[in-house]
Design a protein around this motif. Structure first.
Motif, PDB file in Angstrom:
ATOM      1  N   GLU A  62    -100.931  15.851   8.065  1.00  0.00           N
ATOM      2  CA  GLU A  62    -100.753  17.105   8.882  1.00  0.00           C
ATOM      3  C   GLU A  62    -102.289  17.471   9.417  1.00  0.00           C
ATOM      4  OE1 GLU A  62     -98.150  18.782   9.916  1.00  0.00           O
ATOM      5  OE2 GLU A  62     -96.738  17.268   8.983  1.00  0.00           O
ATOM      6  N   SER A  63    -103.052  17.095   8.624  1.00  0.00           N
ATOM      7  CA  SER A  63    -104.709  17.307   9.080  1.00  0.00           C
ATOM      8  C   SER A  63    -105.045  16.622  10.041  1.00  0.00           C
ATOM      9  CB  SER A  63    -105.516  17.232   7.719  1.00  0.00           C
ATOM     10  OG  SER A  63    -105.412  18.237   6.793  1.00  0.00           O
ATOM     11  N   LEU A  64    -104.702  15.332  10.162  1.00  0.00           N
ATOM     12  CA  LEU A  64    -104.830  14.370  11.033  1.00  0.00           C
ATOM     13  C   LEU A  64    -104.080  14.714  12.327  1.00  0.00           C
ATOM     14  CD1 LEU A  64    -105.062  10.900   8.981  1.00  0.00           C
ATOM     15  CD2 LEU A  64    -106.709  12.529   9.440  1.00  0.00           C
ATOM     16  N   LYS A  65    -103.197  15.578  12.277  1.00  0.00           N
ATOM     17  CA  LYS A  65    -102.371  15.749  13.428  1.00  0.00           C
ATOM     18  C   LYS A  65    -103.122  16.684  14.209  1.00  0.00           C
ATOM     19  CE  LYS A  65     -97.651  17.154  14.856  1.00  0.00           C
ATOM     20  NZ  LYS A  65     -96.379  17.557  14.257  1.00  0.00           N
ATOM     21  N   LEU A  66    -104.191  17.600  13.762  1.00  0.00           N
ATOM     22  CA  LEU A  66    -104.509  18.589  14.603  1.00  0.00           C
ATOM     23  C   LEU A  66    -105.725  18.004  15.641  1.00  0.00           C
ATOM     24  CD1 LEU A  66    -105.151  20.936  11.594  1.00  0.00           C
ATOM     25  CD2 LEU A  66    -103.508  20.940  13.239  1.00  0.00           C
ATOM     26  N   PHE A  67    -106.329  16.730  15.482  1.00  0.00           N
ATOM     27  CA  PHE A  67    -107.181  16.159  16.300  1.00  0.00           C
ATOM     28  C   PHE A  67    -106.470  15.607  17.576  1.00  0.00           C
ATOM     29  CE2 PHE A  67    -109.222  16.241  12.230  1.00  0.00           C
ATOM     30  CZ  PHE A  67    -110.397  16.471  12.674  1.00  0.00           C
ATOM     31  N   GLN A  68    -107.041  15.953  18.825  1.00  0.00           N
ATOM     32  CA  GLN A  68    -106.887  15.649  19.817  1.00  0.00           C
ATOM     33  C   GLN A  68    -106.946  14.273  20.098  1.00  0.00           C
ATOM     34  OE1 GLN A  68    -105.197  17.620  22.149  1.00  0.00           O
ATOM     35  NE2 GLN A  68    -105.289  19.099  20.698  1.00  0.00           N
ATOM     36  N   THR A  69    -105.955  13.383  20.710  1.00  0.00           N
ATOM     37  CA  THR A  69    -106.274  12.017  20.736  1.00  0.00           C
ATOM     38  C   THR A  69    -106.602  11.657  22.256  1.00  0.00           C
ATOM     39  OG1 THR A  69    -103.978  11.516  20.955  1.00  0.00           O
ATOM     40  CG2 THR A  69    -104.813  11.429  18.945  1.00  0.00           C
ATOM     41  N   ASP A  70    -106.850  10.472  22.613  1.00  0.00           N
ATOM     42  CA  ASP A  70    -107.158  10.080  24.128  1.00  0.00           C
ATOM     43  C   ASP A  70    -105.990   9.546  24.563  1.00  0.00           C
ATOM     44  OD1 ASP A  70    -107.115   7.893  22.569  1.00  0.00           O
ATOM     45  OD2 ASP A  70    -109.113   7.019  23.081  1.00  0.00           O
ATOM     46  N   GLY A  71    -104.924   9.579  23.863  1.00  0.00           N
ATOM     47  CA  GLY A  71    -103.458   9.028  24.195  1.00  0.00           C
ATOM     48  C   GLY A  71    -103.404   7.457  24.070  1.00  0.00           C
ATOM     49  N   GLN A  72    -104.305   6.969  23.478  1.00  0.00           N
ATOM     50  CA  GLN A  72    -104.160   5.518  22.988  1.00  0.00           C
ATOM     51  C   GLN A  72    -103.771   5.411  21.479  1.00  0.00           C
ATOM     52  OE1 GLN A  72    -107.935   3.558  23.390  1.00  0.00           O
ATOM     53  NE2 GLN A  72    -107.290   1.491  22.184  1.00  0.00           N
ATOM     54  N   SER A  73    -102.747   4.822  21.545  1.00  0.00           N
ATOM     55  CA  SER A  73    -101.979   4.298  19.982  1.00  0.00           C
ATOM     56  C   SER A  73    -103.045   3.276  19.361  1.00  0.00           C
ATOM     57  CB  SER A  73    -100.658   3.836  20.206  1.00  0.00           C
ATOM     58  OG  SER A  73    -100.244   3.760  18.860  1.00  0.00           O
ATOM     59  N   ARG A  74    -103.356   3.563  18.221  1.00  0.00           N
ATOM     60  CA  ARG A  74    -104.196   2.379  17.397  1.00  0.00           C
ATOM     61  C   ARG A  74    -103.507   2.083  16.289  1.00  0.00           C
ATOM     62  NH1 ARG A  74    -107.831   6.204  19.883  1.00  0.00           N
ATOM     63  NH2 ARG A  74    -109.568   5.296  20.961  1.00  0.00           N
ATOM     64  N   LYS A  75    -104.039   0.942  15.739  1.00  0.00           N
ATOM     65  CA  LYS A  75    -103.447   0.426  14.582  1.00  0.00           C
ATOM     66  C   LYS A  75    -104.387   0.587  13.505  1.00  0.00           C
ATOM     67  CE  LYS A  75    -101.553  -3.915  16.192  1.00  0.00           C
ATOM     68  NZ  LYS A  75    -101.501  -5.275  16.096  1.00  0.00           N
ATOM     69  N   VAL A  76    -103.700   1.039  12.451  1.00  0.00           N
ATOM     70  CA  VAL A  76    -104.418   1.540  11.316  1.00  0.00           C
ATOM     71  C   VAL A  76    -104.158   0.680   9.926  1.00  0.00           C
ATOM     72  CG1 VAL A  76    -105.314   3.383   9.715  1.00  0.00           C
ATOM     73  CG2 VAL A  76    -105.029   3.854  12.101  1.00  0.00           C
ATOM     74  N   ALA A  77    -104.595  -0.097   9.391  1.00  0.00           N
ATOM     75  CA  ALA A  77    -104.324  -0.964   8.138  1.00  0.00           C
ATOM     76  C   ALA A  77    -104.860  -0.184   6.826  1.00  0.00           C
ATOM     77  CB  ALA A  77    -104.795  -2.328   8.374  1.00  0.00           C
ATOM     78  N   LEU A  78    -103.876  -0.129   5.960  1.00  0.00           N
ATOM     79  CA  LEU A  78    -104.221   0.248   4.755  1.00  0.00           C
ATOM     80  C   LEU A  78    -103.937  -0.806   3.564  1.00  0.00           C
ATOM     81  CD1 LEU A  78    -101.981   3.359   5.006  1.00  0.00           C
ATOM     82  CD2 LEU A  78    -104.212   3.163   5.323  1.00  0.00           C
ATOM     83  N   VAL A  79    -105.081  -1.236   2.951  1.00  0.00           N
ATOM     84  CA  VAL A  79    -105.044  -2.194   1.833  1.00  0.00           C
ATOM     85  C   VAL A  79    -105.270  -1.675   0.611  1.00  0.00           C
ATOM     86  CG1 VAL A  79    -106.225  -4.408   1.196  1.00  0.00           C
ATOM     87  CG2 VAL A  79    -106.210  -3.784   3.681  1.00  0.00           C
ATOM     88  N   GLY A  80    -104.409  -2.204  -0.468  1.00  0.00           N
ATOM     89  CA  GLY A  80    -104.516  -1.967  -1.936  1.00  0.00           C
ATOM     90  C   GLY A  80    -103.983  -3.027  -2.672  1.00  0.00           C
ATOM     91  N   SER A  81    -104.606  -3.306  -3.800  1.00  0.00           N
ATOM     92  CA  SER A  81    -104.014  -4.563  -4.546  1.00  0.00           C
ATOM     93  C   SER A  81    -103.282  -4.060  -5.828  1.00  0.00           C
ATOM     94  CB  SER A  81    -105.327  -5.167  -4.994  1.00  0.00           C
ATOM     95  OG  SER A  81    -106.151  -4.438  -6.040  1.00  0.00           O
ATOM     96  N   LYS A  82    -103.523  -2.774  -6.080  1.00  0.00           N
ATOM     97  CA  LYS A  82    -102.700  -2.303  -7.172  1.00  0.00           C
ATOM     98  C   LYS A  82    -101.440  -1.564  -6.660  1.00  0.00           C
ATOM     99  CE  LYS A  82    -106.637  -1.354  -9.714  1.00  0.00           C
ATOM    100  NZ  LYS A  82    -107.577  -0.196 -10.633  1.00  0.00           N
ATOM    101  N   THR A  83    -100.364  -1.859  -7.345  1.00  0.00           N
ATOM    102  CA  THR A  83     -98.914  -1.333  -7.018  1.00  0.00           C
ATOM    103  C   THR A  83     -99.089   0.175  -6.510  1.00  0.00           C
ATOM    104  OG1 THR A  83     -98.114  -2.780  -8.477  1.00  0.00           O
ATOM    105  CG2 THR A  83     -96.428  -1.076  -7.705  1.00  0.00           C
TER     106      THR A  83
END
Length: 120
Positions: A62-83
């Motif tokens: 919800e916090s990230l939603k408050l930021f204006q974007t430039d209209g570009q959709s970006r890829k965000v990868a999340l990496v974790g090794s533990k379950t």
């Protein structure tokens, strides 16, 4: 602790030791308020623990939603090794979709697969 590195057009957030929701929000909002790269990667593979509740996870989206974007959709990868880190990443990706964040989030078990998906 969260360290930040930019390689080509990808910003990499490396999380080590213990991390809280507040630390994640601080770094994410600082990044979103500045010049964004084409892709980003949050690497939790070396995190000792991620001290974050489900409510806090939803709050981050919800916090990230408050930021204006430039209209570009970006890829965000999340990496974790533990379950648990993989599960938290998938939960965040679901909250991001519910919050209608403009970016595509995907969770990986290793850094190389994430970088391949990001195109680098």
């Amino acid at each position: 602790m969260i360290s930040i590195e930019t390689i080509d057009s990808c910003t990499i957030f490396r999380v080590t030791g213990d991390v809280t929701a507040n630390e994640i929000i601080v770094e994410a909002t600082r990044y979103l308020a500045g010049k964004q790269t084409d892709t980003s990667l949050w690497d939790f593979s070396l995190a000792g623990s991620v001290k974050i509740s489900t409510v806090e996870m939803k709050g981050i989206a919800e916090s990230l939603k408050l930021f204006q974007t430039d209209g570009q959709s970006r890829k965000v990868a999340l990496v974790g090794s533990k379950t648990i880190n993989i599960g938290l990443g998938k939960l965040f990706a679901a909250f991001a979709q519910i919050a209608e964040l403009p970016h595509t989030y995907k969770v990986f078990r290793n850094f190389d697969d994430a970088m391949h998906w990001l195109g680098g």
